[in-house]
Design a protein around this motif. Structure first.
Motif, PDB file in Angstrom:
ATOM      1  N   GLN A  82       0.835  -1.454  -0.088  1.00 54.92           N
ATOM      2  CA  GLN A  82      -0.220   0.201   0.248  1.00 54.92           C
ATOM      3  C   GLN A  82       0.398   1.117   0.370  1.00 54.92           C
ATOM      4  O   GLN A  82       0.573   2.202   0.836  1.00 54.92           O
ATOM      5  CB  GLN A  82      -0.515   0.214   1.099  1.00 54.92           C
ATOM      6  N   GLY A  83       2.122   1.322  -0.728  1.00 53.10           N
ATOM      7  CA  GLY A  83       2.812   2.624  -1.275  1.00 53.10           C
ATOM      8  C   GLY A  83       3.466   2.675   0.444  1.00 53.10           C
ATOM      9  O   GLY A  83       5.004   3.074   0.144  1.00 53.10           O
ATOM     10  N   ALA A  84       3.885   1.945   0.988  1.00 50.57           N
ATOM     11  CA  ALA A  84       4.675   1.622   2.701  1.00 50.57           C
ATOM     12  C   ALA A  84       6.197   0.655   2.060  1.00 50.57           C
ATOM     13  O   ALA A  84       5.737  -0.549   1.735  1.00 50.57           O
ATOM     14  CB  ALA A  84       4.296   1.989   3.790  1.00 50.57           C
ATOM     15  N   ILE A  85       7.065   1.104   2.269  1.00 51.89           N
ATOM     16  CA  ILE A  85       7.967  -0.173   2.155  1.00 51.89           C
ATOM     17  C   ILE A  85       7.917  -0.912   3.608  1.00 51.89           C
ATOM     18  O   ILE A  85       7.680  -0.636   4.501  1.00 51.89           O
ATOM     19  CB  ILE A  85       9.670   0.911   2.687  1.00 51.89           C
ATOM     20  N   ALA A  86       7.962  -2.484   2.998  1.00 50.87           N
ATOM     21  CA  ALA A  86       7.791  -3.034   3.540  1.00 50.87           C
ATOM     22  C   ALA A  86       8.948  -4.000   3.937  1.00 50.87           C
ATOM     23  O   ALA A  86       9.195  -4.228   5.530  1.00 50.87           O
ATOM     24  CB  ALA A  86       6.669  -4.056   3.365  1.00 50.87           C
ATOM     25  N   GLY A  87       9.662  -3.999   3.182  1.00 47.03           N
ATOM     26  CA  GLY A  87      10.818  -4.965   3.493  1.00 47.03           C
ATOM     27  C   GLY A  87      11.589  -4.635   2.222  1.00 47.03           C
ATOM     28  O   GLY A  87      11.619  -4.058   0.669  1.00 47.03           O
ATOM     29  N   TYR A  88      13.261  -5.375   2.395  1.00 50.03           N
ATOM     30  CA  TYR A  88      13.919  -5.662   0.948  1.00 50.03           C
ATOM     31  C   TYR A  88      14.821  -6.474   1.101  1.00 50.03           C
ATOM     32  O   TYR A  88      14.641  -7.606   2.216  1.00 50.03           O
ATOM     33  CB  TYR A  88      14.623  -3.613   0.658  1.00 50.03           C
ATOM     34  N   TYR A  89      15.392  -6.850   0.107  1.00 48.89           N
ATOM     35  CA  TYR A  89      16.688  -7.576  -0.344  1.00 48.89           C
ATOM     36  C   TYR A  89      17.943  -7.426  -0.865  1.00 48.89           C
ATOM     37  O   TYR A  89      17.876  -6.378  -1.962  1.00 48.89           O
ATOM     38  CB  TYR A  89      16.165  -9.107  -0.190  1.00 48.89           C
ATOM     39  N   GLU A  90      18.707  -7.808  -0.579  1.00 51.12           N
ATOM     40  CA  GLU A  90      19.978  -7.632  -1.697  1.00 51.12           C
ATOM     41  C   GLU A  90      20.016  -8.721  -1.413  1.00 51.12           C
ATOM     42  O   GLU A  90      20.955  -9.673  -1.345  1.00 51.12           O
ATOM     43  CB  GLU A  90      21.035  -5.849  -1.107  1.00 51.12           C
ATOM     44  N   LEU A  91      20.946  -9.068  -3.525  1.00 53.40           N
ATOM     45  CA  LEU A  91      22.044 -10.143  -3.154  1.00 53.40           C
ATOM     46  C   LEU A  91      23.057  -9.620  -4.084  1.00 53.40           C
ATOM     47  O   LEU A  91      23.669  -8.376  -4.169  1.00 53.40           O
ATOM     48  CB  LEU A  91      21.621 -10.718  -4.696  1.00 53.40           C
ATOM     49  N   LEU A  92      24.463 -10.282  -3.861  1.00 53.31           N
ATOM     50  CA  LEU A  92      25.335 -10.149  -4.370  1.00 53.31           C
ATOM     51  C   LEU A  92      26.234 -10.901  -3.941  1.00 53.31           C
ATOM     52  O   LEU A  92      26.315 -12.070  -3.764  1.00 53.31           O
ATOM     53  CB  LEU A  92      26.508  -9.301  -2.957  1.00 53.31           C
ATOM     54  N   ARG A  93      26.202 -11.340  -5.716  1.00 55.91           N
ATOM     55  CA  ARG A  93      27.047 -12.358  -6.692  1.00 55.91           C
ATOM     56  C   ARG A  93      28.431 -12.238  -6.945  1.00 55.91           C
ATOM     57  O   ARG A  93      28.892 -11.172  -7.245  1.00 55.91           O
ATOM     58  CB  ARG A  93      26.374 -12.643  -8.046  1.00 55.91           C
ATOM     59  N   ASP A  94      29.294 -13.058  -6.853  1.00 53.51           N
ATOM     60  CA  ASP A  94      30.331 -13.650  -7.087  1.00 53.51           C
ATOM     61  C   ASP A  94      31.144 -13.784  -8.305  1.00 53.51           C
ATOM     62  O   ASP A  94      29.913 -14.172  -8.858  1.00 53.51           O
ATOM     63  CB  ASP A  94      31.282 -13.911  -6.290  1.00 53.51           C
ATOM     64  N   ALA A  95      32.802 -13.530  -9.178  1.00 53.47           N
ATOM     65  CA  ALA A  95      32.738 -14.297 -10.045  1.00 53.47           C
ATOM     66  C   ALA A  95      32.633 -15.788 -10.357  1.00 53.47           C
ATOM     67  O   ALA A  95      32.586 -15.722 -12.095  1.00 53.47           O
ATOM     68  CB  ALA A  95      34.210 -14.338 -10.556  1.00 53.47           C
ATOM     69  N   GLU A  96      32.538 -16.728  -9.696  1.00 49.90           N
ATOM     70  CA  GLU A  96      32.298 -17.952  -9.867  1.00 49.90           C
ATOM     71  C   GLU A  96      30.636 -18.624  -9.945  1.00 49.90           C
ATOM     72  O   GLU A  96      30.434 -19.617  -9.682  1.00 49.90           O
ATOM     73  CB  GLU A  96      32.558 -19.041  -8.124  1.00 49.90           C
ATOM     74  N   GLY A  97      29.688 -17.294  -9.645  1.00 52.09           N
ATOM     75  CA  GLY A  97      28.444 -17.934  -9.763  1.00 52.09           C
ATOM     76  C   GLY A  97      27.358 -17.411  -8.515  1.00 52.09           C
ATOM     77  O   GLY A  97      26.534 -18.737  -8.408  1.00 52.09           O
ATOM     78  N   GLU A  98      28.038 -17.837  -7.413  1.00 47.36           N
ATOM     79  CA  GLU A  98      28.045 -18.071  -5.506  1.00 47.36           C
ATOM     80  C   GLU A  98      27.464 -15.870  -5.910  1.00 47.36           C
ATOM     81  O   GLU A  98      27.396 -15.270  -5.498  1.00 47.36           O
ATOM     82  CB  GLU A  98      28.741 -18.033  -4.924  1.00 47.36           C
ATOM     83  N   VAL A  99      25.764 -16.441  -5.015  1.00 47.85           N
ATOM     84  CA  VAL A  99      25.107 -15.473  -4.664  1.00 47.85           C
ATOM     85  C   VAL A  99      24.861 -15.034  -3.099  1.00 47.85           C
ATOM     86  O   VAL A  99      23.862 -16.403  -2.954  1.00 47.85           O
ATOM     87  CB  VAL A  99      23.306 -15.544  -5.652  1.00 47.85           C
ATOM     88  N   GLU A 100      24.944 -14.300  -2.449  1.00 49.21           N
ATOM     89  CA  GLU A 100      24.966 -14.300  -1.687  1.00 49.21           C
ATOM     90  C   GLU A 100      23.062 -13.489  -1.361  1.00 49.21           C
ATOM     91  O   GLU A 100      23.568 -12.475  -1.966  1.00 49.21           O
ATOM     92  CB  GLU A 100      26.288 -13.951  -0.310  1.00 49.21           C
TER      93      GLU A 100
END
Length: 170
Positions: A82-100
């Motif tokens: 409803q227009g308000a920030i409810a949450g978030y996430y960040e992804l960080l991927r390395d050169a080997e294809g591992e995503v944190e």
């Protein structure tokens, strides 16, 4: 100075078929921040992390935030209700294809409303949709929301390591 002990849990997933998704809830819109704004990431980190004592990056400079957020392997999504920030996430991927899953969480006023499972499902789907992803991983600890570990495991992430840690008391 006394020490407080807590446990850090490391979980991972090696193929998208391990994902046990939770359906999206009505009126939760999840949008990728395609234009990188490190100050926005700092704001999200503080907004979501404050109740859980996310303190490791509170003293970071603008340059440190900018270096993290503006690297090519970093992506951010924000969940709105409803227009308000409810949450978030960040992804960080390395050169080997591992995503944190670097950061994941809900704003405290949205906890307990059934958003955590769908948001985590979205995070895992986004990680696997990133071409070349070989593994997705995350860590959490006993200082996090009591349901965090259970949510990660319910979505199919598997525990591969636990560490008992000491934290200096303030």
């Amino acid at each position: 100075m006394s020490e407080h002990r807590y446990t850090t849990y490391y979980l991972d997933m090696h193929c998208p078929s391990q994902l046990r998704g939770k359906p999206m809830v009505e009126d939760l819109a999840i949008v990728e921040c395609r234009i990188k704004q490190y100050r926005f990431n700092r704001f999200l980190y503080q907004l979501v992390g404050a109740p859980w004592a996310w303190t490791d990056k509170l003293s970071w400079s603008d340059a440190q935030w900018q270096a993290l957020v503006e690297q090519p392997g970093h992506r951010t999504w924000v969940a709105y209700h409803q227009g308000a920030i409810a949450g978030y996430y960040e992804l960080l991927r390395d050169a080997e294809g591992e995503v944190e899953i670097l950061y994941f969480g809900l704003v405290d006023s949205f906890v307990g409303r059934g958003f955590g499972g769908p948001l985590l499902t979205h995070a895992l789907q986004s990680a696997w949709a990133w071409a070349g992803t070989r593994r997705v991983w995350v860590h959490t600890c006993t200082l996090d929301h009591p349901s965090a570990l259970a949510n990660y495991q319910a979505r199919g992430l598997r525990l591969y390591r636990e560490e008992l840690c000491d934290e200096p008391a303030d």
